[in-house]
Design a protein around this motif. Structure first.
Motif, PDB file in Angstrom:
ATOM      1  N   GLU A  19      42.487  40.234  34.775  1.00 32.78           N
ATOM      2  CA  GLU A  19      42.086  41.647  34.856  1.00 32.78           C
ATOM      3  C   GLU A  19      43.015  42.512  33.997  1.00 32.78           C
ATOM      4  O   GLU A  19      42.574  43.410  33.278  1.00 32.78           O
ATOM      5  CB  GLU A  19      42.166  42.092  36.327  1.00 32.78           C
ATOM      6  CG  GLU A  19      41.668  43.496  36.609  1.00 32.78           C
ATOM      7  CD  GLU A  19      40.162  43.574  36.765  1.00 32.78           C
ATOM      8  OE1 GLU A  19      39.534  42.524  36.993  1.00 32.78           O
ATOM      9  OE2 GLU A  19      39.625  44.673  36.628  1.00 32.78           O
ATOM     10  N   LEU A  22      42.170  42.323  30.323  1.00 33.79           N
ATOM     11  CA  LEU A  22      40.996  43.134  29.971  1.00 33.79           C
ATOM     12  C   LEU A  22      41.386  44.609  29.855  1.00 33.79           C
ATOM     13  O   LEU A  22      40.944  45.307  28.940  1.00 33.79           O
ATOM     14  CB  LEU A  22      39.881  42.947  31.004  1.00 33.79           C
ATOM     15  CG  LEU A  22      39.251  41.560  31.061  1.00 33.79           C
ATOM     16  CD1 LEU A  22      38.241  41.483  32.205  1.00 33.79           C
ATOM     17  CD2 LEU A  22      38.572  41.207  29.751  1.00 33.79           C
ATOM     18  N   THR A  29      35.551  46.411  32.315  1.00 35.50           N
ATOM     19  CA  THR A  29      35.586  45.091  32.948  1.00 35.50           C
ATOM     20  C   THR A  29      34.244  44.652  33.547  1.00 35.50           C
ATOM     21  O   THR A  29      34.001  43.474  33.695  1.00 35.50           O
ATOM     22  CB  THR A  29      36.677  45.036  34.034  1.00 35.50           C
ATOM     23  OG1 THR A  29      36.421  46.089  34.977  1.00 35.50           O
ATOM     24  CG2 THR A  29      38.052  45.251  33.440  1.00 35.50           C
TER      25      THR A  29
END
Lengths: 66, 175
Positions: A19, A22, A29
């Protein structure tokens, strides 16, 4: 550490999650599919998946229309 | 996209096809999708089934009329060698790709991203982005901007998706 993102060596801080990567790269996302070393990293697991040096990461980002 | 991809696949003689949609035909769909004015208001799956079976009466066609979700995607497309992703919304595209690739062991996804506007047809290409994911499109021409989705360019992209699906079924995995 260095990971390969879409074929390009990319420096990221130790402990970066999927995460986090990204976010670092400025992706929205909810619009991407992500694979780490050939295995899909589902959105529900991105926050807890910690990247390791040398991993091959493929990020596919989609735009609207179909 | 989906109606053009399904039409091409039906004409190519694929044996079994599953079509899925939750929507009804809207007048604005007629500018680019494989429907006719008398279809307006009908379930898309119903109108498309009728059209596909006129093209190929022996088609083994299954219909799912409802929303494809993370929870049901693998069941809806169970037994399919290839899933052609033709959603409009980018988050739904990502959801379907992720669900099929993580929930099946061999199903290949042919997806699409970037086919809006009147840009050059030659910018639309088929790329293999993951071992079981191909993406067709120019990657950047988004719906909702400028002229929006246009029939010819959507059909160019749909041709890429359908041809890649056929190539995979025939055993050629090169984009």
């Amino acid at each position: 550490m260095i990971v390969t993102v879409n074929g390009i060596g990319t420096e990221v801080p130790e402990g970066t999650t999927a995460e986090g990567l990204l976010d670092l790269l400025g992706h929205r996302t909810d619009r991407v599919a992500m694979e780490i070393d050939g295995t899909i990293c589902p959105r529900g697991e991105r926050g807890t998946t910690v990247l390791a040096p040398g991993q091959n990461i493929e990020i596919v980002s989609f735009v609207g229309g179909g | 996209m989906g109606s053009h991809v399904a039409t091409a696949l039906a004409r190519t003689g694929v044996g079994r096809m599953v079509i899925a949609d939750f929507d009804t035909v809207d007048p604005t769909n007629l500018f680019r999708q494989c429907y006719v004015p008398s279809d307006v208001g009908r379930r898309k799956t119903e109108a498309l089934s009728e059209s596909l079976l006129r093209i190929e009466p022996d088609l083994d066609l299954e219909v799912f009329d409802g929303e494809v979700t993370e929870e049901n995607a693998c069941d809806v497309f169970s037994g399919c060698d290839v899933v052609c992703e033709c959603f409009d919304r980018p988050d739904m595209k990502a959801m379907l790709v992720e669900s099929i690739l993580s929930g099946t062991s061999g199903t290949v996804v042919v997806s699409c991203s970037g086919m809006a506007g009147f840009g050059s047809s030659n910018l639309i290409a088929t790329e293999r982005r993951m071992s079981r994911l191909y993406v067709c499109g120019d990657g950047f021409s988004e719906s909702g901007e400028g002229p929006g989705l246009t029939a010819a360019r959507v059909m160019v992209c749909a041709g890429h998706v359908a041809n890649m699906a056929v190539r995979i079924v025939l055993g050629d995995d090169k984009p």
